[in-house]
Design a protein around this motif. Structure first.
Motif, PDB file in Angstrom:
ATOM      1  N   PRO A 197       1.556 -12.571  -8.897  1.00  0.00           N
ATOM      2  CA  PRO A 197       3.010 -12.016  -8.647  1.00  0.00           C
ATOM      3  C   PRO A 197       3.446 -10.868  -9.569  1.00  0.00           C
ATOM      4  CG  PRO A 197       2.818 -14.629  -8.995  1.00  0.00           C
ATOM      5  CD  PRO A 197       1.462 -13.929  -9.019  1.00  0.00           C
ATOM      6  N   GLU A 198       2.938 -10.802 -10.805  1.00  0.00           N
ATOM      7  CA  GLU A 198       3.162  -9.924 -11.860  1.00  0.00           C
ATOM      8  C   GLU A 198       2.944  -8.414 -11.286  1.00  0.00           C
ATOM      9  OE1 GLU A 198       2.155 -13.663 -13.375  1.00  0.00           O
ATOM     10  OE2 GLU A 198       0.681 -12.364 -12.638  1.00  0.00           O
ATOM     11  N   ALA A 199       1.854  -8.475 -10.418  1.00  0.00           N
ATOM     12  CA  ALA A 199       1.491  -7.066  -9.602  1.00  0.00           C
ATOM     13  C   ALA A 199       2.630  -6.670  -8.683  1.00  0.00           C
ATOM     14  CB  ALA A 199       0.212  -7.172  -8.970  1.00  0.00           C
ATOM     15  N   LEU A 200       3.181  -7.372  -8.098  1.00  0.00           N
ATOM     16  CA  LEU A 200       4.444  -7.082  -7.288  1.00  0.00           C
ATOM     17  C   LEU A 200       5.496  -6.500  -8.002  1.00  0.00           C
ATOM     18  CD1 LEU A 200       4.367 -10.191  -5.120  1.00  0.00           C
ATOM     19  CD2 LEU A 200       3.504  -8.115  -4.312  1.00  0.00           C
ATOM     20  N   GLU A 201       5.751  -7.058  -9.198  1.00  0.00           N
ATOM     21  CA  GLU A 201       6.753  -6.359 -10.123  1.00  0.00           C
ATOM     22  C   GLU A 201       6.409  -4.926 -10.440  1.00  0.00           C
ATOM     23  OE1 GLU A 201       7.000  -9.051 -13.449  1.00  0.00           O
ATOM     24  OE2 GLU A 201       7.539 -10.697 -11.893  1.00  0.00           O
ATOM     25  N   LYS A 202       5.445  -4.556 -10.412  1.00  0.00           N
ATOM     26  CA  LYS A 202       4.871  -3.047 -10.703  1.00  0.00           C
ATOM     27  C   LYS A 202       5.343  -2.189  -9.697  1.00  0.00           C
ATOM     28  CE  LYS A 202       1.285  -4.160 -13.924  1.00  0.00           C
ATOM     29  NZ  LYS A 202       0.517  -3.376 -14.952  1.00  0.00           N
ATOM     30  N   GLY A 203       5.661  -2.562  -8.486  1.00  0.00           N
ATOM     31  CA  GLY A 203       6.109  -1.506  -7.574  1.00  0.00           C
ATOM     32  C   GLY A 203       4.998  -1.107  -6.561  1.00  0.00           C
ATOM     33  N   ALA A 204       5.388  -0.644  -5.608  1.00  0.00           N
ATOM     34  CA  ALA A 204       4.443  -0.303  -4.458  1.00  0.00           C
ATOM     35  C   ALA A 204       3.318   0.535  -4.865  1.00  0.00           C
ATOM     36  CB  ALA A 204       5.195   0.261  -2.987  1.00  0.00           C
ATOM     37  N   GLU A 205       3.644   1.748  -5.346  1.00  0.00           N
ATOM     38  CA  GLU A 205       2.789   2.613  -5.682  1.00  0.00           C
ATOM     39  C   GLU A 205       1.515   2.023  -6.714  1.00  0.00           C
ATOM     40  OE1 GLU A 205       2.082   7.043  -7.708  1.00  0.00           O
ATOM     41  OE2 GLU A 205       4.132   6.628  -6.972  1.00  0.00           O
ATOM     42  N   SER A 206       2.163   1.367  -7.624  1.00  0.00           N
ATOM     43  CA  SER A 206       1.142   0.743  -8.718  1.00  0.00           C
ATOM     44  C   SER A 206       0.436  -0.127  -8.082  1.00  0.00           C
ATOM     45  CB  SER A 206       2.073   0.130  -9.918  1.00  0.00           C
ATOM     46  OG  SER A 206       1.140  -0.453 -10.899  1.00  0.00           O
ATOM     47  N   LEU A 207       0.909  -1.083  -7.430  1.00  0.00           N
ATOM     48  CA  LEU A 207       0.246  -2.220  -6.565  1.00  0.00           C
ATOM     49  C   LEU A 207      -0.873  -1.691  -5.734  1.00  0.00           C
ATOM     50  CD1 LEU A 207      -0.184  -5.101  -5.769  1.00  0.00           C
ATOM     51  CD2 LEU A 207       1.513  -4.909  -3.922  1.00  0.00           C
ATOM     52  N   ALA A 208      -0.523  -0.542  -4.816  1.00  0.00           N
ATOM     53  CA  ALA A 208      -1.495   0.270  -4.074  1.00  0.00           C
ATOM     54  C   ALA A 208      -2.783   0.681  -5.085  1.00  0.00           C
ATOM     55  CB  ALA A 208      -0.897   1.593  -3.443  1.00  0.00           C
ATOM     56  N   ASN A 209      -2.425   1.122  -6.148  1.00  0.00           N
ATOM     57  CA  ASN A 209      -3.541   1.705  -7.046  1.00  0.00           C
ATOM     58  C   ASN A 209      -4.503   0.543  -7.550  1.00  0.00           C
ATOM     59  OD1 ASN A 209      -2.579   4.287  -6.831  1.00  0.00           O
ATOM     60  ND2 ASN A 209      -1.541   4.191  -8.619  1.00  0.00           N
ATOM     61  N   LEU A 210      -3.725  -0.774  -7.754  1.00  0.00           N
ATOM     62  CA  LEU A 210      -4.502  -2.000  -8.180  1.00  0.00           C
ATOM     63  C   LEU A 210      -5.459  -2.576  -7.138  1.00  0.00           C
ATOM     64  CD1 LEU A 210      -1.695  -3.831 -10.039  1.00  0.00           C
ATOM     65  CD2 LEU A 210      -3.503  -2.647 -11.171  1.00  0.00           C
ATOM     66  N   VAL A 211      -4.886  -2.354  -5.850  1.00  0.00           N
ATOM     67  CA  VAL A 211      -5.716  -2.764  -4.892  1.00  0.00           C
ATOM     68  C   VAL A 211      -6.978  -1.876  -4.545  1.00  0.00           C
ATOM     69  CG1 VAL A 211      -5.752  -3.079  -2.233  1.00  0.00           C
ATOM     70  CG2 VAL A 211      -3.828  -4.038  -3.832  1.00  0.00           C
ATOM     71  N   THR A 212      -6.699  -0.729  -4.584  1.00  0.00           N
ATOM     72  CA  THR A 212      -7.754   0.613  -4.525  1.00  0.00           C
ATOM     73  C   THR A 212      -8.658   0.157  -5.435  1.00  0.00           C
ATOM     74  OG1 THR A 212      -6.006   2.075  -3.483  1.00  0.00           O
ATOM     75  CG2 THR A 212      -8.275   2.765  -4.356  1.00  0.00           C
ATOM     76  N   GLU A 213      -8.367  -0.165  -6.783  1.00  0.00           N
ATOM     77  CA  GLU A 213      -9.163  -0.492  -7.945  1.00  0.00           C
ATOM     78  C   GLU A 213     -10.152  -1.524  -7.849  1.00  0.00           C
ATOM     79  OE1 GLU A 213      -8.277  -1.386 -12.432  1.00  0.00           O
ATOM     80  OE2 GLU A 213      -7.076   0.582 -11.725  1.00  0.00           O
ATOM     81  N   ALA A 214      -9.456  -2.639  -7.248  1.00  0.00           N
ATOM     82  CA  ALA A 214     -10.179  -3.773  -6.936  1.00  0.00           C
ATOM     83  C   ALA A 214     -11.166  -3.573  -5.808  1.00  0.00           C
ATOM     84  CB  ALA A 214      -9.167  -4.967  -6.540  1.00  0.00           C
ATOM     85  N   MET A 215     -10.861  -2.896  -4.773  1.00  0.00           N
ATOM     86  CA  MET A 215     -11.627  -2.793  -3.437  1.00  0.00           C
ATOM     87  C   MET A 215     -13.001  -1.791  -3.967  1.00  0.00           C
ATOM     88  SD  MET A 215      -8.988  -1.756  -0.346  1.00  0.00           S
ATOM     89  CE  MET A 215     -10.269  -1.246   0.441  1.00  0.00           C
ATOM     90  N   LYS A 216     -12.576  -0.822  -4.642  1.00  0.00           N
ATOM     91  CA  LYS A 216     -13.657  -0.103  -5.383  1.00  0.00           C
ATOM     92  C   LYS A 216     -14.515  -0.787  -6.093  1.00  0.00           C
ATOM     93  CE  LYS A 216     -11.738   4.271  -5.470  1.00  0.00           C
ATOM     94  NZ  LYS A 216     -10.935   5.576  -6.197  1.00  0.00           N
ATOM     95  N   ALA A 217     -14.099  -1.927  -7.037  1.00  0.00           N
ATOM     96  CA  ALA A 217     -15.032  -2.689  -7.874  1.00  0.00           C
ATOM     97  C   ALA A 217     -15.741  -3.455  -7.056  1.00  0.00           C
ATOM     98  CB  ALA A 217     -14.225  -3.332  -8.968  1.00  0.00           C
ATOM     99  N   ALA A 218     -15.171  -3.945  -6.215  1.00  0.00           N
ATOM    100  CA  ALA A 218     -16.028  -5.010  -5.021  1.00  0.00           C
ATOM    101  C   ALA A 218     -16.938  -4.205  -4.390  1.00  0.00           C
ATOM    102  CB  ALA A 218     -15.114  -5.588  -4.087  1.00  0.00           C
TER     103      ALA A 218
END
Length: 109
Positions: free
Chosen positions: A64-85
């Motif tokens: 839930p805390e990731a949602l509070e960071k806004g769409a652009e930040s959330l997109a970056n976090l998802v991309t970061e996690a995808m790259k790590a996986a």
């Protein structure tokens, strides 16, 4: 007709046996990779991505805390996690292939 004696036939038989071993091992490895669940996460751990060992996406978990960071930040976090996986999955695949082919003395491997 020279040069194709029993020694060469034995070498060919051994090569075919090795090829069959690799083929059977590769099939088993493919099945193992399909069953694996490899996780990657964003640096802060707010987003986690799960992929199979052969890089098939399985799921995404977003804190839930990731949602509070806004769409652009959330997109970056998802991309970061995808790259790590993806990196973890690729490393796993490479490691498993090296295990499969080790000791076979295959040219080019």
């Amino acid at each position: 007709m020279a040069g194709f004696g029993l020694g060469k036939i034995k070498e060919l038989q051994e090569a075919f046996q090795k090829a069959q071993q690799v083929q059977a091992g590769a099939q088993k490895l493919q099945e193992e990779l399909e069953q694996m669940e490899i996780e990657g996460s964003s640096e802060d751990g707010l987003v986690k991505v799960v992929m199979s060992g052969n890089q098939e996406p399985r799921g995404v978990t977003i804190a839930p805390e990731a949602l509070e960071k806004g769409a652009e930040s959330l997109a970056n976090l998802v991309t970061e996690a995808m790259k790590a996986a993806y990196v973890e999955s690729t490393d796993t695949m490479r490691s498993k292939m090296e295990e499969l082919t080790s000791g076979l003395n295959l040219p080019g491997m």
